[in-house]
Design a protein around this motif. Structure first.
Motif, PDB file in Angstrom:
ATOM      1  N   SER A  71      -2.214   0.107   1.053  1.00  0.00           N
ATOM      2  CA  SER A  71      -1.708  -1.185   0.333  1.00  0.00           C
ATOM      3  C   SER A  71      -0.099  -0.858   0.318  1.00  0.00           C
ATOM      4  CB  SER A  71      -2.032  -1.390  -1.119  1.00  0.00           C
ATOM      5  OG  SER A  71      -1.879  -0.198  -2.042  1.00  0.00           O
ATOM      6  N   MET A  72       0.789  -1.804   0.523  1.00  0.00           N
ATOM      7  CA  MET A  72       2.048  -1.657   0.540  1.00  0.00           C
ATOM      8  C   MET A  72       2.484  -2.418  -0.856  1.00  0.00           C
ATOM      9  SD  MET A  72       2.633  -0.275   3.459  1.00  0.00           S
ATOM     10  CE  MET A  72       4.329  -0.354   3.944  1.00  0.00           C
ATOM     11  N   SER A  73       2.896  -1.563  -1.806  1.00  0.00           N
ATOM     12  CA  SER A  73       2.922  -2.043  -3.205  1.00  0.00           C
ATOM     13  C   SER A  73       4.235  -2.040  -3.596  1.00  0.00           C
ATOM     14  CB  SER A  73       1.974  -1.162  -4.216  1.00  0.00           C
ATOM     15  OG  SER A  73       2.442   0.014  -4.136  1.00  0.00           O
ATOM     16  N   VAL A  74       5.477  -2.005  -2.704  1.00  0.00           N
ATOM     17  CA  VAL A  74       6.769  -2.068  -3.301  1.00  0.00           C
ATOM     18  C   VAL A  74       7.178  -3.099  -4.196  1.00  0.00           C
ATOM     19  CG1 VAL A  74       9.264  -1.728  -2.664  1.00  0.00           C
ATOM     20  CG2 VAL A  74       7.442  -0.380  -1.404  1.00  0.00           C
ATOM     21  N   CYS A  89      -3.832 -12.603  -6.215  1.00  0.00           N
ATOM     22  CA  CYS A  89      -4.845 -13.802  -5.778  1.00  0.00           C
ATOM     23  C   CYS A  89      -4.389 -14.018  -4.285  1.00  0.00           C
ATOM     24  CB  CYS A  89      -4.208 -15.103  -6.787  1.00  0.00           C
ATOM     25  SG  CYS A  89      -5.092 -15.009  -8.365  1.00  0.00           S
ATOM     26  N   ILE A  90      -3.149 -14.269  -4.024  1.00  0.00           N
ATOM     27  CA  ILE A  90      -2.715 -14.378  -2.529  1.00  0.00           C
ATOM     28  C   ILE A  90      -3.241 -13.509  -1.683  1.00  0.00           C
ATOM     29  CG2 ILE A  90      -0.874 -14.739  -1.166  1.00  0.00           C
ATOM     30  CD1 ILE A  90       0.519 -16.287  -3.587  1.00  0.00           C
ATOM     31  N   ILE A  91      -2.979 -12.301  -2.004  1.00  0.00           N
ATOM     32  CA  ILE A  91      -3.514 -11.117  -1.047  1.00  0.00           C
ATOM     33  C   ILE A  91      -4.702 -10.972  -0.799  1.00  0.00           C
ATOM     34  CG2 ILE A  91      -3.667  -8.628  -0.859  1.00  0.00           C
ATOM     35  CD1 ILE A  91      -0.691  -8.453  -2.111  1.00  0.00           C
ATOM     36  N   SER A  92      -5.842 -11.314  -2.000  1.00  0.00           N
ATOM     37  CA  SER A  92      -7.175 -11.120  -1.669  1.00  0.00           C
ATOM     38  C   SER A  92      -7.794 -12.259  -0.860  1.00  0.00           C
ATOM     39  CB  SER A  92      -7.873 -11.027  -3.097  1.00  0.00           C
ATOM     40  OG  SER A  92      -7.520 -11.948  -3.984  1.00  0.00           O
TER      41      SER A  92
END
Length: 183
Positions: A71-74, A89-92
């Protein structure tokens, strides 16, 4: 539903663990035969490739369930809780859609390989059988991301990063050794 989920999880774990163990044994056996016995086992490379496909694609759903995916969580890390919820929600949902689309494409690919009648060189296994883990892995991964999306929609106060982990939960606490401890 929980029983089905536990059963799928156990099947994934069994396939992954035994595939890795068998891959190590068969590939080390092939190296041993080549280096020590001066005789090559022709099937080891094929079996290794098949097991690699199984581990790679069955690992998609397992890693999604365990929240062990890349995951790119910056941006995610700097936004507030509401922003995190929206992003998750959008990512999943987008990831689930992509996984299901890749499953569709891989089913199309497997059926085209079936029609060609290709077989592996040494073991003469139909190639389409060796590719079955690809659509299964994408389907399991898509189902996991869809479950994460549904959990985030249903639970307004919590942010789920997978179907079993919430944001902020310690997935595994790795303890640093105390000063002076020698391991």
């Amino acid at each position: 539903m929980k029983k089905v989920d536990e059963m799928i999880s156990k099947i994934e774990e069994l396939f992954l663990s035994y595939s890795i163990i068998f891959m190590a044994i068969i590939l080390i056996g092939g190296v041993f035969a080549r280096a020590v016995l001066n005789s090559s086992l022709t099937f080891t490379e094929e079996v290794g490739q098949i097991l690699n496909i199984i581990v790679t694609f069955f690992g998609i759903g397992y890693c999604a369930r365990q929240a062990r995916h890349i995951s790119m969580s910056v941006v995610y890390d700097i936004v507030n809780k509401k922003g995190k919820k929206i992003m998750m929600c959008i990512i999943s949902l987008l990831t689930a859609i992509i996984m299901f689309y890749l499953a569709y494409l891989s089913i199309y690919y497997v059926t085209s390989v079936l029609k060609l009648g290709r077989v592996t060189a040494a073991l003469r296994i139909p190639m389409w059988i060796t590719y079955i883990p690809i659509p299964l892995g994408f389907l399991l991964g898509g189902a996991e991301y869809l479950r994460t999306f549904v959990l985030n929609i249903r639970n307004k106060d919590e942010i789920f990063i997978s179907s079993i982990y919430r944001h902020g939960e310690n997935m595994e606490e790795i303890e640093a050794p105390e000063k002076g401890d020698v391991h």
